[in-house]
Design a protein around this motif. Sequence first.
Motif, short mmCIF file in Angstrom:
data_model
loop_
_atom_site.label_atom_id
_atom_site.label_comp_id
_atom_site.label_asym_id
_atom_site.label_seq_id
_atom_site.Cartn_x
_atom_site.Cartn_y
_atom_site.Cartn_z
N LEU A 133 0.86 -1.19 0.00
CA LEU A 133 0.00 0.00 0.00
C LEU A 133 0.90 1.24 0.00
O LEU A 133 1.98 1.20 0.57
N ALA A 134 0.40 2.30 -0.63
CA ALA A 134 1.20 3.52 -0.67
C ALA A 134 1.65 3.88 0.74
O ALA A 134 0.84 3.98 1.65
N GLY A 174 2.91 -0.54 4.97
CA GLY A 174 1.86 0.23 4.34
C GLY A 174 0.57 0.26 5.13
O GLY A 174 -0.10 1.28 5.24
N GLU A 175 0.23 -0.89 5.72
CA GLU A 175 -1.02 -0.95 6.47
C GLU A 175 -0.98 -0.12 7.74
O GLU A 175 -2.00 0.41 8.18
N LEU A 177 1.00 2.60 8.25
CA LEU A 177 1.30 4.02 8.06
C LEU A 177 0.04 4.77 7.64
O LEU A 177 -0.15 5.09 6.47
N ARG A 544 3.00 14.18 -2.50
CA ARG A 544 4.18 13.76 -3.27
C ARG A 544 5.42 13.70 -2.39
O ARG A 544 6.33 12.93 -2.65
N TYR A 547 4.31 10.80 0.80
CA TYR A 547 4.21 9.39 0.40
C TYR A 547 5.33 9.04 -0.56
O TYR A 547 5.83 9.90 -1.28
N SER A 549 6.60 6.37 -3.83
CA SER A 549 6.16 5.48 -4.90
C SER A 549 4.69 5.65 -5.24
O SER A 549 3.94 4.69 -5.35
N LEU A 550 4.28 6.90 -5.35
CA LEU A 550 2.90 7.14 -5.74
C LEU A 550 2.83 7.40 -7.22
O LEU A 550 3.11 8.49 -7.69
N ASP A 551 2.53 6.42 -8.01
CA ASP A 551 2.10 6.64 -9.40
C ASP A 551 1.69 5.31 -9.99
O ASP A 551 1.84 4.27 -9.35
N ASP A 552 1.15 5.37 -11.16
CA ASP A 552 0.64 4.15 -11.76
C ASP A 552 1.81 3.32 -12.30
O ASP A 552 2.92 3.81 -12.46
N LYS A 907 6.55 -3.26 -6.71
CA LYS A 907 5.93 -2.20 -5.95
C LYS A 907 4.88 -2.73 -4.97
O LYS A 907 4.14 -3.61 -5.26
N LEU B 196 -2.59 14.17 -8.95
CA LEU B 196 -1.79 12.98 -8.66
C LEU B 196 -2.69 11.77 -8.47
O LEU B 196 -2.43 10.70 -9.02
N ASN B 199 -3.86 9.58 -11.31
CA ASN B 199 -2.90 8.74 -12.04
C ASN B 199 -2.28 7.62 -11.21
O ASN B 199 -1.18 7.19 -11.49
N VAL B 200 -2.95 7.22 -10.15
CA VAL B 200 -2.38 6.12 -9.38
C VAL B 200 -3.33 4.92 -9.38
O VAL B 200 -4.47 5.03 -9.80
N SER B 201 -2.82 3.80 -8.88
CA SER B 201 -3.63 2.58 -8.87
C SER B 201 -4.81 2.74 -7.92
O SER B 201 -4.82 3.62 -7.06
N ALA B 203 -5.71 0.89 -5.42
CA ALA B 203 -5.34 0.72 -4.00
C ALA B 203 -4.72 2.00 -3.45
O ALA B 203 -5.04 2.43 -2.34
N ASP B 204 -3.83 2.62 -4.24
CA ASP B 204 -3.20 3.85 -3.79
C ASP B 204 -4.22 4.98 -3.70
O ASP B 204 -4.13 5.84 -2.83
N LYS B 207 -5.91 4.66 -0.51
CA LYS B 207 -5.01 5.07 0.56
C LYS B 207 -4.93 6.60 0.62
O LYS B 207 -4.91 7.19 1.69
#
Lengths: 907, 420
Positions: A133-134, A174-175, A177, A544, A547, A549-552, A907, B196, B199-201, B203-204, B207
């Motif tokens: 999780l992010a 992740g869980e 935080l 940004r 967090y 590793s936030l992106d697709d 990821k 932002l 453009n994320v998954s 799950a994110d 979150k």
Amino acid sequence: MTSATVFTHDRTRNIQLACVLILAFSLAFQSVSGEDTVANENTVGGHPQKTLNKYCVECHNAEVKEGDLDLDSKLSDWSSPTNLKLWEKVLPVISDGSMPPAEKPQPSDTERKMLAKWLDSSLRENKSFGGTLARRLSKEEYQNTIRILFDLPKYTVPLGFPDDSTRHGFNNTGEGLIMSPTLLGAYIKVANQVADELVPVKKIAEESSTRVLKPDDMVANYAAAAKYNNALRFASSGTQIMRSCSWPKRMTVNTSGIYKITVRASSFLPRSRNLMPKEPMLLELRARDLAVGEREMLHRFRLLKTISVASESPQDVSFEAELYEGETILVHWNNSPLSYGGGQNRNLGKHVRKRFENDKRFLAAWQKVVLENSHDPKEGTLFNYGDLRGMSGWEQFKKAIQDKDLDMSHATMDSVQTKKLIALFASQGNVLGEAFAYDYFEKGPALDLHEIRVEGPLRSVDGPQDEEVKKRQRRLFDVPNEALSKEGNVAKLLEDLLPKIFRKPVKSRTIDVYLKMVTEHWSKGYSYESGLHLLIRSILISPRFLYRSLDDGPMDDYDLAARLSYFLTQGPPDKILIDLARRGRLSAVRPSEVDPSKLEYWVLRREAKRLMPTSHSAPMVQSFTSQWLGTRRLDSIMPDAVFNFTADDLDLAKREVEYFFTEMLKTNRPMTDFIDPGFTFTTPAFAEKIYQVEDDKTKAKKDSENKFQKITLARDGRYGGLLGMSAVMTTTANGVDTQPVLRGVWVLENILGMPVPPPPDDVPALTPDTQGAKTPRDLLAAHTTKKSCMSCHRKIDPLGFVLEHFDPVGRWRDKWPESGTIIDASATLQDGTKVEDVIELKRWVLTNIDLFSRCLAVKLMIYATGREPSYIEVKEIEDIVKSNRENKHGFQDIFVDLILSETFRSK
Amino acid sequence: MKTTNRRRILVSTMATIGLPSLESFAENQKSIAKPKTFVAVGSFFGWYRKEFYPKEIGKNYTIPKIIAPIADHRNDFTIFSGLDHRAKNGHVGWVNFLCGKNLGDYSLDQRIADKIGQKSRFPSLQLAVGGVENEGGSIGGRTSFTQQKIPLPMMRRPSVLYSQLFVSESDKKRAEYILRSGKSSLDYVLDDAKYLQRNVSQADRNKLDEYFHSLRSVEKRLNQKIESVNDVIAQTDYRLPDSDSDPISSSMMMEAAPLMYDLMALAIQTEAAPVMSLMLNGLGAVFTIDGEALKVGYHSLSHHGNKPEMIRDLLKIECELMKHFNDFLTQLKEKKDAQGKPLLDSTVVLLGTGMGDASRHANDNLPALVAGGGFDHGSHVSLDPNEYLLGDLYITLMNKMGVKANSFSNASRSLNEVFV
């Protein structure tokens, strides 16, 4: 031992993790892992889906949904990660026979095996790597990041900043935080503080004024100075400021600037030639930062000017000097013949010897005052000279020297009394020096200060704080380019700053947003600096920044850089990593040197080795070991006085773990050395006290007794390794008595990687009849007689009993303290092996070392990736562990291989 | 002398006294109120026991020398003898004052503040006069510790305390600017964050909802703060003496303590801080009392070795400190709360120390005195050290303050039966 503590269950443990790991354990144990499982739906035993339908779906379907579980609908879609997680949980309950429940029809052994194989192969086929999780930055990561990014090495988050919660054993998953309004409020507070540091509010320089300081305006502590004839008189040149210096009681400078300082001083010379100073008196003026304590030494304070005071009548000397905000003036006599305090009392011994040589009556009087005043009959121990301090001691001396009947019979330099007296001056100088100083106050030589005038600020200057700010600003913001507009400068700054702070390239859209924010702020009439201040405040609460590793999409090189860096250093990626990420080099591969058919992440390997912790004080070592082994709890344990185990010992015990772990990693020791290393790291004193190790060589050198060092322990013995370490035994006890259950659970979780699930909620509180129980073993017998407890406690309790030879601080004992019964540490392990004591348990772990290696590897992976590894990820870890053992590699190799694994890189 | 300073500016912008006005409720609240404030005053070098403890037990005791300065209030306090923490002897004793047997344990004041202080402007204030021992050291002279054993910093500048209690106009302006600009910048942060999130998954995205939820909540709070920033927090016509800088050095203890007491009384009156502690340090300072310089410093006097002249001078210092304390008690009696009752009725004041006998660094039998708070006062209570600990008194004080507690450090008995 109280029953209340014995039967306490930790309900917070995570049942999911427990199941997954038990499964993995059982597979490892049967050593089936992988080799004899075949991915084929039509293996012997029937069709898996039909078998599932037959035994499971009756209850676990969309309608009944027993246990909130509908297996029926999950059968079709193997690509969904949530379905995979579910099947991961189904597998162990089928293979260990706990499902279906006893009252329902049971599948045959062949059917069970078939189902297990089918689930195993399906889970392997439908690879499920990743899924963290992010993660926002943890408290430690956040603080380190602020320190490094903004060049504020001492920054600490404010008191009351929320702590992170622990999931899967670590506080950085992740869980765990979670973001909350309180936390975001704290982030805003920190952002304000950082902005204030980087772009401080401009202070208005105060107008120049003249302050006149008279002796009454000056501090007089101890016998550092005393007032005589309207002057402040100094006698000692000692270097501890509170015992020899003075400073204004209430003048501090509010504006850093140049000040004109005028000092009026004179010398007070003795009548006696013997005491006449050979050189002019030197008066030192230093800058005293009032934030620094009064016990500090002189050299901490910046010298402003040394003045030669030759005249007996007051003379003015003026000079200009820089004083910075928060400072005042410190006055010190540099070359008095007398000095004492602050570790210089030996000098006082030498000094009084000379004085005694020249004046026998003087000697006799001091003998009388000091020697007759010792209250303690035992010589050389504690004397109470309290009433000999300062003027009080001096007055007694004066009485003595005027006494006609003063006993002069011992007033020779070689008498026992004189030797003792001199020794006392050398050892009790803080006390006796304070009285002796009055001899100089009254007879000289002494230095008189009449007045200090401070005029200014004549003009302001940058103090050290201002310099720091400017340096930081230059590094961070660069110098504004005069050819560019305000907007142009800030746009340039954002292009440079945002990728650093967000740890990723930043698109122009984002830059434009912040640029617009600043320009709008300016348009309201605020200054350029105010705009920067606002910018810092805003950037630092952006997701940004908070967090990672936030992106697709899959993990890119920047995410990888952040993961590697936060794992190994608890800090943001450095320049080298960012540069590699920018060039896409961090994930570069080439054919492996060992096996050219395989590709190797050689850059990642190199970087992992570069950033790997090499010191026991590395944040990663401290954070990981204290969470893995539970030694974080040591801070809250205070061992009972009977164990003679102090707070310092607790600290040593904790450091031992950290040093040991670091050594294992740094020198790439075999994994078996975690259990039976033949060495440890601690002080010889601790090793003797706890591990009963006596080393004659180190004993001979007294100095080294309290030095941390590598200490040899016998292999295959009682001590050494994680199962014989004081920190571990202390953290699994409570400071008073041992708790076999806690230790058993600890070994299962942290050494064998087989955590036991918490007891089901419907288990009634247990109040066993323990009358007549003589040992903890008797007390715990209830566990193995009650059916509801047995299934877990037959795994837990034996491991706890094996460690009963260690008392609550990890020292070996042969008898239980209360009953005096000989300790029986024997136990039967889960696989039927009988062990007599911890030595045999260690041998058993050594022969099953993969269990331990896998346990540690999984823990490292959770800590690094912030998630509990999936079935397939555990398989990858197991392969790493197995090949490590087969190739006779060491811990560092496992450590690096984990970083290179697909699990780590997903990821 | 300097011509301008910040304090002058403060003076010119200050209005006269304005209290949180609760007077209208006064009629309805006649029942005995629970104490609202807890104050602990600790002395670094202890109190000379022979002149602190009365010779007689009970109400009709002869006033000892150190108690004499507060004798006017004798029916408003109780003296305790025989209590201690069973802490180690030695130099570190003084910091055990509020934390019990183990140095650094969750201190009495913080236990109370965590329970009753959370809604106040300052949940607790830690103050010190007469220098600070080992500033910057690991624990140093700190006496207040959080549940996590973090030693809390102590405020030693009266001017800083003053400016925090009575926020100046310029500070208020700055605070408002930070709030307003911070709030308007949230829109931009939010704009970029939403971009932002697109453009994320999935799950994110879920979150990140935590983040957006938190941001909205923070925004609401910012609005409330902006609205209340101009409310009258508390104002006073009290002025610190006009001087160049704060009396923070050890030599200035006698000047600093009265200022701190004045500010503490104001803080109680304006309900700014329900829990305060004040440490009287003094270190090696050589004091001048009644125009006469003492022969040696406070620290040296504390090592009196039973020499009468030394004890005489030590008592001069301790009596002077008690005079300050007397003025504090007088203020708490004269100043009234919204119900028209003396502040002392709703304030529990503990005066004590962690040092039993500084001359020997012995930490047994610690002098303690409790004033105010609506207790039944007027006695000298002597307790059997084999039966009771100082922590038992602390349990009773906690209970009185509305903190449910059955134990404190090594004590688990309480004095509820002897002290009502």
